[in-house]
Design a protein around this motif. Structure first.
Motif, short mmCIF file in Angstrom:
data_model
loop_
_atom_site.label_atom_id
_atom_site.label_comp_id
_atom_site.label_asym_id
_atom_site.label_seq_id
_atom_site.Cartn_x
_atom_site.Cartn_y
_atom_site.Cartn_z
N TYR A 161 -54.61 0.10 3.41
CA TYR A 161 -55.86 0.87 3.33
C TYR A 161 -57.08 0.02 3.64
N LEU A 162 -56.97 -1.33 3.50
CA LEU A 162 -58.16 -2.15 3.72
C LEU A 162 -58.31 -2.58 5.17
N THR A 163 -57.23 -2.49 5.94
CA THR A 163 -57.29 -3.00 7.31
C THR A 163 -57.39 -1.90 8.35
N GLN A 164 -57.42 -0.66 7.95
CA GLN A 164 -57.53 0.42 8.93
C GLN A 164 -58.21 1.64 8.33
N GLY A 165 -59.14 2.20 9.07
CA GLY A 165 -59.78 3.45 8.64
C GLY A 165 -60.92 3.26 7.65
N GLY A 166 -61.33 2.00 7.41
CA GLY A 166 -62.40 1.73 6.44
C GLY A 166 -63.64 1.20 7.14
N VAL A 167 -63.84 -0.13 7.08
CA VAL A 167 -65.03 -0.72 7.70
C VAL A 167 -65.01 -0.52 9.22
N ASP A 168 -63.81 -0.51 9.79
CA ASP A 168 -63.70 -0.25 11.23
C ASP A 168 -64.22 1.15 11.55
N ALA A 169 -63.87 2.12 10.70
CA ALA A 169 -64.36 3.49 10.92
C ALA A 169 -65.88 3.53 10.82
N ARG A 170 -66.43 2.80 9.84
CA ARG A 170 -67.89 2.74 9.71
C ARG A 170 -68.51 2.28 11.03
N PHE A 171 -67.96 1.19 11.56
CA PHE A 171 -68.50 0.58 12.79
C PHE A 171 -68.44 1.56 13.97
N GLU B 66 -52.73 -13.54 4.05
CA GLU B 66 -54.00 -14.28 4.10
C GLU B 66 -55.21 -13.41 3.75
N HIS B 67 -55.02 -12.10 3.66
CA HIS B 67 -56.14 -11.25 3.27
C HIS B 67 -55.74 -10.31 2.13
N ASP B 68 -56.73 -9.66 1.55
CA ASP B 68 -56.46 -8.69 0.48
C ASP B 68 -55.99 -7.39 1.11
N GLU B 69 -55.07 -6.71 0.45
CA GLU B 69 -54.58 -5.46 1.01
C GLU B 69 -54.19 -4.49 -0.10
N PRO C 120 -59.92 -11.40 8.49
CA PRO C 120 -59.40 -10.04 8.33
C PRO C 120 -60.28 -8.99 9.02
N ASN C 121 -59.68 -7.86 9.29
CA ASN C 121 -60.39 -6.76 9.96
C ASN C 121 -61.69 -6.41 9.24
N TYR C 122 -61.62 -6.30 7.89
CA TYR C 122 -62.82 -5.81 7.19
C TYR C 122 -63.99 -6.77 7.33
N GLU C 123 -63.72 -8.06 7.50
CA GLU C 123 -64.83 -9.01 7.69
C GLU C 123 -65.37 -8.94 9.11
N VAL C 124 -64.47 -8.81 10.07
CA VAL C 124 -64.90 -8.78 11.47
C VAL C 124 -65.79 -7.56 11.72
#
Ligand SMILES: Nc1nc2c(c(=O)[nH]1)N[C@H]1C(S)=C(S)[C@@H](COP(=O)(O)OP(=O)(O)OC[C@H]3O[C@@H](n4cnc5c(=O)[nH]c(N)nc54)[C@H](O)[C@@H]3O)O[C@H]1N2
Ligand SMILES: Nc1nc2c(c(=O)[nH]1)N[C@H]1C(S)=C(S)[C@@H](COP(=O)(O)OP(=O)(O)OC[C@H]3O[C@@H](n4cnc5c(=O)[nH]c(N)nc54)[C@H](O)[C@@H]3O)O[C@H]1N2
Ligand code: SF4
Ligand SMILES: [Mo]
Length: 665
Positions: free
Chosen positions: A111-121, A422-425, A450-454
């Protein structure tokens, strides 16, 4: 330390991780998730080779040679992100947001690597939207239409079944924790039926194996339904109480006698008769419907018809009775709660037609592609078009990846990604019903992020951050865990048990503890919404043309060595194409021969393995291969057409029709 595997696999193993000085020492299963029984697959047991291997991307890279040359120079994060932000900004300014397309699929089911901050962007950029159809799109539509994605029979409950049907699903590769459960059920007297063009490992000892032709599940399932109705085995009590539209289903199945369906499926009608007799006579009976069914032109209707069978026969209401498809519907969590931005109504692009979309777009031309959690050069249909699309000089491609995949090699900018250790998930199983919250356990390798930081950093650089956006990973995690309003209880459960379950618990009993999530809580056996999606209507059989030129069906099932194409860099090639002894003999092929498989879409050159476990008229080359695994750098997807299934716009991987011949030696 403990963690959990978020890869695109139904099982969602809980893990014990041994770490020294931030480095992974070893990894094994634990019992936090009881379903995974303390053992894990070999791929993830050896994940250190992936995490620390020579193919790992350690720093951002910027293309320094011609497109596709594989020449890159190292860059710092600042420079790489500046290039990405400036180029995307320029493209958006010149061509509009819809000329930018995000491209992601099953890199991890977290849930943290897809559909979250990436969706915001991407929402704030006004980018085109991706229709995520590589997998589970037709079956998801079917399961939603019929049962509102009610969770099916919990996999541990298969021990209570007296008849287990594996229909287009091969647990020995793609969901290994079901195997001991089936074994235990069989020790308790359960019978096993397999419906699969291949004699999969579990079929060897099965009571019945129906080696149907690929793409013929729909007529087979309709013939079973017809026979149940016509021979007095429909459960009218159940149908009346819990279903609607059963008369319409009956009408649409009426033309499919066992003999006619057997003819289309290329099997002896006696096998179908045996199946029906066994199914009628045995309780509890469960059908485990896999993803082999949906990947063809009528795969949506085929899956729907299979899922309707237990309703017609009234097999629900007892432990171990009913069906199981994906159990992800048990969760109502929403990754997009992290986005803090509503969905836009921008143009949609079907990922299964990405090659076509890059070359001949409907609507604005795609000028920028941002790939993460996916390896489309290996996994998308119509590989030749995909390659040509990625090679377009005027396309700007960013790939966020862990290792140097076939797709990364075609990028303009590569950003190094962390792995789940290496990242939280936060992740959930789609077979076993369980939720994991797993913080990072090891130090990041190289400069991976991690995706959420990028995506948060890209939002910042492009002025897309808004007040109230969750930014810190603790806030992101909180947004997900509380997105359904039950966050408090969930966090308590995670603290106590190390895992969490939905409100129905880990083993909900269909039609007792949980009911269809349709508005009237009934199963809809011929839902108008699905009907409207298909020319000719739901349950219309339209076979793939088998021409004399291309008489063989090429399927590409999951392999035990990769998860889709993940870990492909570790698989030694060449990987052979499997062929039946009869088809091999006709074409003078032997194990070890070199051959070309071809159709109008492309050509794959591969070594041959003659395999008596595969039915006549069928070839198998595993999904997820990389260019290096064949003799000419092309894989099964070079032969896969990019037409889509009858429901959900799903990819039709098993609709490839080909011929094979020996390569001149
Ligand atoms: N080791 C490993 N595990 C995985 C994966 C992996 O790649 N590797 N992938 C994961 C993912 S993304 C998914 S979606 C699942 C998929 O897991 P499964 O549901 O097992 O899907 P497949 O392996 O695609 O196909 C299953 C079976 O369907 C058969 N088949 C092919 N065409 C047809 C057909 O038309 N009708 C019928 N009845 N059978 C057919 C194939 O021979 C195969 O044995 O597994 C997940 N687990
Ligand atoms: N011929 C054929 N092709 C198929 C199929 C078939 O049956 N036949 N099956 C299809 C199926 S079922 C599926 S699900 C799709 C899957 O297709 P894809 O979604 O392309 O899945 P993978 O090949 O596993 O690629 C995922 C990539 O994401 C990367 N990754 C993992 N975690 C992260 C992360 O946190 N961040 C970033 N940025 N990257 C990460 C991995 O390193 C990996 O390279 O393939 C499909 N392709
Ligand atoms: S890929 Fe599947 S079987 Fe392997 S560790 Fe992950 S969840 Fe378990
Ligand atoms: Mo999948």
């Amino acid at each position: 330390m403990t963690s959990a595997c978020p890869l695109d696999c139904p099982d969602a193993c809980s893990l014990d991780v041994q770490v020294e000085d931030g480095r992974l020492v070893s990894l094994q299963g634990n019992h936090k998730n009881p379903f995974t029984q303390g053992f894990i697959c070999g791929k993830v047991r050896d994940i250190r080779e992936h995490i620390e291997g020579p193919d790992r991307i350690l720093t951002p890279l910027v293309r320094s040679g011609p497109k596709g040359s594989g020449q890159f120079r190292r860059a710092g994060w600042d420079e790489a992100l500046d290039i990405v932000a400036n180029t995307l900004g320029g493209i958006r300014h010149a061509h509009g947001g819809e000329s930018i397309l995000p491209f992601c699929y099953g890199g991890s089911n977290g849930y943290l690597t897809q559909g979250g901050v990436d969706a915001r962007f991407f929402r704030r950029l006004g980018a085109s939207r991706l229709l995520r159809t590589f997998c589970a799109a037709p079956s998801g539509r079917a399961a939603t239409g019929l049962y509102g994605r009610m969770p099916g029979v919990a996999l541990p409950d298969f021990v209570h079944s007296k008849l287990i049907v594996l229909w287009g699903m091969n647990p020995s590769s793609s969901g290994i924790h079901l195997v001991p459960i089936i074994k235990e059920a069989r020790e308790n007297g359960a019978k096993l039926v397999v419906v699969d063009p291949r004699r999969i490992p579990l079929a060897r000892s099965a009571d019945l194996h129906l080696p149907i032709r690929p793409g013929t599940d729909l007529p087979v399932a309709l013939a079973i339904i017809r026979t149940l109705f016509e021979e007095g085995h429909a459960n009218w009590d159940f149908l009346g109480k819990h279903t609607v539209e059963h008369e319409e289903l009956r009408r649409r199945a009426a033309a499919w006698t066992l003999e006619r369906a057997a003819g289309v499926a290329g099997i002896n009608a006696g096998l179908l008769r045996e199946f029906v007799d066994l199914y009628v006579a045995t309780n509890p009976a469960v059908i485990r419907c896999g993803w082999g069914v949906e990947r063809s032109r009528t795969g949506g209707s085929g899956t729907a018809a299979i899922l309707a069978i237990p309703s017609v026969a009234g097999k629900f209401g007892v432990r171990g009775g009913g069906y199981t498809m994906s159990n992800s519907g048990a969760w109502k969590l929403d990754a997009a709660a992290q986005a803090n931005e509503p969905e836009t109504r921008t143009r949609e692009v079907n990922m299964s037609q990405i090659g076509e979309a890059l070359l001949n777009p409907q609507g604005p031309r795609i000028h920028a592609l941002f790939v993460y959690n996916a390896n489309p050069l290996a996994t998308a249909p119509a590989q030749e078009k995909v390659r040509q699309g990625f090679l377009r000089e005027d396309l700007f491609t960013v790939v966020h990846e862990q290792v140097m995949t076939d797709t990364a090699k075609l990028a303009d900018v590569i950003l190094p990604a962390t792995t789940f250790l290496e990242h939280d998930e936060i992740s959930r199983g789609y077979g076993g019903i369980v939720l994991h919250d797993s913080p990072a356990t090891i130090a990041r390798i190289g400069e991976a992020r991690p995706n959420y930081e990028v995506f948060a950093e890209l939002c910042r650089r492009m002025d897309l951050t808004k007040p109230g956006d969750p930014l810190d990973v603790r806030d992101l995690r909180h947004a997900v865990l509380h997105s359904d309003g039950h966050g408090g209880a969930r966090e308590a459960q995670l603290r106590e048990l190390g895992v969490a379950y939905p409100s129905v618990g880990p083993n909900p009993l269909p039609f007792v503890d949980s009911f269809p999530l349709t508005p009237d809580r009934k199963a809809h056996l011929c839902p108008p919404a699905l009907d409207a999606e298909i020319p000719g209507g739901l349950y219309t059989y339209a076979p793939v043309a088998e021409t004399p030129r291309y008489p063989l069906a090429l399927i590409s099932p999951a392999s035990s060595q990769t998860i889709s194409s993940t870990f492909g860099q570790l698989v030694k090639g060449p990987v052979p194409v499997e062929i039946s002894p009869t088809d091999a003999a006709t074409r003078k092929l032997r194990t070890g021969s070199r051959a070309r498989l071809f159709n109008d879409h492309g050509e794959v050159q591969a070594t041959v393995e003659v395999n008596p476990e595969i039915r006549e008229g069928v070839l198998a080359l595993p999904k997820g291969l990389w260019a290096k695994h064949t003799l000419n750098g092309r894989t099964a997807n070079a032969l896969v057409p990019d037409h889509v299934a009858d429901l959900g716009g799903g990819a039709c991987y098993n609709d490839a029709r080909v011929e094979i011949e020996a390569l001149p030696s």
